[in-house]
Write a protein that holds these residues in place. Sequence first.
Motif, PDB file in Angstrom:
ATOM      1  N   ALA A  21      -7.751   8.209  -2.641  1.00  0.00           N
ATOM      2  CA  ALA A  21      -7.058   6.957  -2.964  1.00  0.00           C
ATOM      3  C   ALA A  21      -6.541   6.260  -1.702  1.00  0.00           C
ATOM      4  CB  ALA A  21      -5.895   7.243  -3.915  1.00  0.00           C
ATOM      5  N   ALA A  22      -6.872   6.814  -0.543  1.00  0.00           N
ATOM      6  CA  ALA A  22      -6.462   6.263   0.758  1.00  0.00           C
ATOM      7  C   ALA A  22      -4.942   6.181   0.899  1.00  0.00           C
ATOM      8  CB  ALA A  22      -7.107   4.901   1.010  1.00  0.00           C
ATOM      9  N   VAL A  23      -4.242   7.166   0.332  1.00  0.00           N
ATOM     10  CA  VAL A  23      -2.786   7.241   0.464  1.00  0.00           C
ATOM     11  C   VAL A  23      -2.476   8.275   1.552  1.00  0.00           C
ATOM     12  CG1 VAL A  23      -0.614   7.821  -0.675  1.00  0.00           C
ATOM     13  CG2 VAL A  23      -2.408   6.628  -1.953  1.00  0.00           C
ATOM     14  N   PRO A  24      -1.944   7.814   2.676  1.00  0.00           N
ATOM     15  CA  PRO A  24      -1.625   8.766   3.744  1.00  0.00           C
ATOM     16  C   PRO A  24      -0.401   9.610   3.394  1.00  0.00           C
ATOM     17  CG  PRO A  24      -0.935   6.564   4.369  1.00  0.00           C
ATOM     18  CD  PRO A  24      -1.646   6.432   3.052  1.00  0.00           C
ATOM     19  N   VAL A  25      -0.460  10.871   3.762  1.00  0.00           N
ATOM     20  CA  VAL A  25       0.670  11.784   3.604  1.00  0.00           C
ATOM     21  C   VAL A  25       1.071  12.212   5.015  1.00  0.00           C
ATOM     22  CG1 VAL A  25       1.477  13.972   2.667  1.00  0.00           C
ATOM     23  CG2 VAL A  25      -0.120  12.562   1.341  1.00  0.00           C
ATOM     24  N   VAL A  26       2.308  11.906   5.385  1.00  0.00           N
ATOM     25  CA  VAL A  26       2.801  12.194   6.725  1.00  0.00           C
ATOM     26  C   VAL A  26       3.981  13.147   6.606  1.00  0.00           C
ATOM     27  CG1 VAL A  26       3.788  11.189   8.822  1.00  0.00           C
ATOM     28  CG2 VAL A  26       2.104   9.898   7.496  1.00  0.00           C
TER      29      VAL A  26
ATOM     30  N   GLY B  48      14.964  32.489   2.545  1.00  0.00           N
ATOM     31  CA  GLY B  48      14.998  31.351   1.632  1.00  0.00           C
ATOM     32  C   GLY B  48      14.676  30.041   2.326  1.00  0.00           C
ATOM     33  N   HIS B  49      15.279  29.834   3.478  1.00  0.00           N
ATOM     34  CA  HIS B  49      15.047  28.584   4.218  1.00  0.00           C
ATOM     35  C   HIS B  49      13.596  28.481   4.665  1.00  0.00           C
ATOM     36  CE1 HIS B  49      15.597  25.132   6.742  1.00  0.00           C
ATOM     37  NE2 HIS B  49      15.217  25.815   7.812  1.00  0.00           N
ATOM     38  N   HIS B  50      13.083  29.526   5.298  1.00  0.00           N
ATOM     39  CA  HIS B  50      11.713  29.476   5.823  1.00  0.00           C
ATOM     40  C   HIS B  50      10.690  29.369   4.696  1.00  0.00           C
ATOM     41  CE1 HIS B  50      13.169  30.007   9.811  1.00  0.00           C
ATOM     42  NE2 HIS B  50      13.625  31.228   9.582  1.00  0.00           N
ATOM     43  N   MET B  51      10.917  30.073   3.614  1.00  0.00           N
ATOM     44  CA  MET B  51       9.981  30.015   2.494  1.00  0.00           C
ATOM     45  C   MET B  51      10.002  28.653   1.822  1.00  0.00           C
ATOM     46  SD  MET B  51      10.640  33.876   1.071  1.00  0.00           S
ATOM     47  CE  MET B  51       9.642  33.747  -0.387  1.00  0.00           C
ATOM     48  N   SER B  52      11.172  28.037   1.693  1.00  0.00           N
ATOM     49  CA  SER B  52      11.224  26.712   1.072  1.00  0.00           C
ATOM     50  C   SER B  52      10.547  25.668   1.954  1.00  0.00           C
ATOM     51  CB  SER B  52      12.667  26.304   0.770  1.00  0.00           C
ATOM     52  OG  SER B  52      13.385  26.027   1.948  1.00  0.00           O
ATOM     53  N   ARG B  53      10.703  25.783   3.269  1.00  0.00           N
ATOM     54  CA  ARG B  53      10.034  24.844   4.177  1.00  0.00           C
ATOM     55  C   ARG B  53       8.524  25.060   4.155  1.00  0.00           C
ATOM     56  NH1 ARG B  53      11.778  20.813   3.993  1.00  0.00           N
ATOM     57  NH2 ARG B  53      12.499  21.766   2.130  1.00  0.00           N
ATOM     58  N   ALA B  54       8.090  26.322   4.076  1.00  0.00           N
ATOM     59  CA  ALA B  54       6.652  26.602   3.993  1.00  0.00           C
ATOM     60  C   ALA B  54       6.072  26.012   2.711  1.00  0.00           C
ATOM     61  CB  ALA B  54       6.402  28.109   4.058  1.00  0.00           C
ATOM     62  N   ALA B  55       6.815  26.121   1.610  1.00  0.00           N
ATOM     63  CA  ALA B  55       6.358  25.536   0.347  1.00  0.00           C
ATOM     64  C   ALA B  55       6.264  24.025   0.469  1.00  0.00           C
ATOM     65  CB  ALA B  55       7.299  25.930  -0.793  1.00  0.00           C
ATOM     66  N   CYS B  56       7.233  23.412   1.107  1.00  0.00           N
ATOM     67  CA  CYS B  56       7.207  21.964   1.327  1.00  0.00           C
ATOM     68  C   CYS B  56       5.989  21.582   2.167  1.00  0.00           C
ATOM     69  CB  CYS B  56       8.493  21.533   2.013  1.00  0.00           C
ATOM     70  SG  CYS B  56       8.585  19.768   2.364  1.00  0.00           S
ATOM     71  N   ASN B  57       5.733  22.333   3.225  1.00  0.00           N
ATOM     72  CA  ASN B  57       4.610  22.029   4.111  1.00  0.00           C
ATOM     73  C   ASN B  57       3.276  22.159   3.391  1.00  0.00           C
ATOM     74  OD1 ASN B  57       6.493  21.589   6.093  1.00  0.00           O
ATOM     75  ND2 ASN B  57       6.065  23.452   7.222  1.00  0.00           N
ATOM     76  N   ILE B  58       3.080  23.209   2.613  1.00  0.00           N
ATOM     77  CA  ILE B  58       1.809  23.356   1.897  1.00  0.00           C
ATOM     78  C   ILE B  58       1.700  22.297   0.807  1.00  0.00           C
ATOM     79  CG2 ILE B  58       2.457  25.072   0.154  1.00  0.00           C
ATOM     80  CD1 ILE B  58      -0.841  24.969   2.118  1.00  0.00           C
TER      81      ILE B  58
ATOM     82  N   LYS C 126       0.848  -1.180   0.000  1.00  0.00           N
ATOM     83  CA  LYS C 126       0.000   0.000   0.000  1.00  0.00           C
ATOM     84  C   LYS C 126       0.898   1.249   0.000  1.00  0.00           C
ATOM     85  CE  LYS C 126      -3.740   2.081   2.474  1.00  0.00           C
ATOM     86  NZ  LYS C 126      -4.770   2.005   3.452  1.00  0.00           N
ATOM     87  N   PRO C 127       0.644   2.184  -0.894  1.00  0.00           N
ATOM     88  CA  PRO C 127       1.501   3.378  -0.973  1.00  0.00           C
ATOM     89  C   PRO C 127       1.316   4.320   0.212  1.00  0.00           C
ATOM     90  CG  PRO C 127      -0.302   3.529  -2.553  1.00  0.00           C
ATOM     91  CD  PRO C 127      -0.391   2.172  -1.912  1.00  0.00           C
ATOM     92  N   LYS C 128       2.406   5.012   0.521  1.00  0.00           N
ATOM     93  CA  LYS C 128       2.413   6.037   1.565  1.00  0.00           C
ATOM     94  C   LYS C 128       3.332   7.156   1.099  1.00  0.00           C
ATOM     95  CE  LYS C 128       1.979   2.784   5.383  1.00  0.00           C
ATOM     96  NZ  LYS C 128       2.164   1.463   4.837  1.00  0.00           N
ATOM     97  N   MET C 129       3.053   8.367   1.509  1.00  0.00           N
ATOM     98  CA  MET C 129       3.905   9.515   1.193  1.00  0.00           C
ATOM     99  C   MET C 129       4.448  10.062   2.510  1.00  0.00           C
ATOM    100  SD  MET C 129       5.200  11.727  -0.945  1.00  0.00           S
ATOM    101  CE  MET C 129       4.296  11.451  -2.440  1.00  0.00           C
TER     102      MET C 129
ATOM    103  N   MET D 193      -1.020  17.561  -1.274  1.00  0.00           N
ATOM    104  CA  MET D 193      -0.944  16.143  -1.640  1.00  0.00           C
ATOM    105  C   MET D 193      -1.892  15.310  -0.781  1.00  0.00           C
ATOM    106  SD  MET D 193       2.929  15.032  -2.491  1.00  0.00           S
ATOM    107  CE  MET D 193       3.930  16.336  -1.803  1.00  0.00           C
ATOM    108  N   SER D 194      -1.982  15.652   0.496  1.00  0.00           N
ATOM    109  CA  SER D 194      -2.871  14.941   1.394  1.00  0.00           C
ATOM    110  C   SER D 194      -4.316  15.029   0.906  1.00  0.00           C
ATOM    111  CB  SER D 194      -2.758  15.528   2.803  1.00  0.00           C
ATOM    112  OG  SER D 194      -3.694  14.943   3.673  1.00  0.00           O
ATOM    113  N   GLU D 195      -4.732  16.206   0.504  1.00  0.00           N
ATOM    114  CA  GLU D 195      -6.088  16.377  -0.013  1.00  0.00           C
ATOM    115  C   GLU D 195      -6.281  15.606  -1.317  1.00  0.00           C
ATOM    116  OE1 GLU D 195      -8.896  17.904   1.306  1.00  0.00           O
ATOM    117  OE2 GLU D 195      -7.594  17.701   3.049  1.00  0.00           O
ATOM    118  N   GLU D 196      -5.298  15.682  -2.190  1.00  0.00           N
ATOM    119  CA  GLU D 196      -5.400  15.008  -3.489  1.00  0.00           C
ATOM    120  C   GLU D 196      -5.424  13.490  -3.342  1.00  0.00           C
ATOM    121  OE1 GLU D 196      -2.897  14.637  -7.666  1.00  0.00           O
ATOM    122  OE2 GLU D 196      -2.341  16.173  -6.212  1.00  0.00           O
ATOM    123  N   LEU D 197      -4.629  12.966  -2.437  1.00  0.00           N
ATOM    124  CA  LEU D 197      -4.492  11.516  -2.313  1.00  0.00           C
ATOM    125  C   LEU D 197      -5.463  10.883  -1.323  1.00  0.00           C
ATOM    126  CD1 LEU D 197      -0.595  11.383  -2.425  1.00  0.00           C
ATOM    127  CD2 LEU D 197      -2.200  10.865  -4.280  1.00  0.00           C
ATOM    128  N   LYS D 198      -6.244  11.704  -0.639  1.00  0.00           N
ATOM    129  CA  LYS D 198      -7.195  11.198   0.354  1.00  0.00           C
ATOM    130  C   LYS D 198      -8.165  10.185  -0.254  1.00  0.00           C
ATOM    131  CE  LYS D 198      -8.856  14.310   3.039  1.00  0.00           C
ATOM    132  NZ  LYS D 198      -9.628  15.427   3.591  1.00  0.00           N
TER     133      LYS D 198
END
Length: 92
Positions: free
Chosen positions: A51-56, A29-39, A1-4, A44-49
């Motif tokens: 398909a029951a693919v958890p995003v952690v 740069g650091h804070h903005m790149s981490r914020a982009a990663c977090n969003i 089963k896939p997981k992200m 992805m969590s919303e998109e993959l919900k």
Amino acid sequence: KPKMIIITSQAGSSQWRFTQNKDKGGDYGHHMSRAACNIGGVLMSEELKSAAVPVVMLHPGFNRTTMTSKYAHIWDIEGAVEPHVGAKRVLY
């Protein structure tokens, strides 16, 4: 089963910036790149919900690295760990 799984950081937390960077900016740069990663993880969590693919999203904690060396004076106070310990935090 896939997981992200995404290794990220609280550095991307908008709310945490009000605490850690109170009355100052910096490290854009650091804070903005981490914020982009977090969003990205949220989207992805919303998109993959359906398909029951958890995003952690995992944060390894405050690590003692060259990048955080400017905070060396608070490493012990804030519980900064060696990178191999931070890696274990997200693996186990």
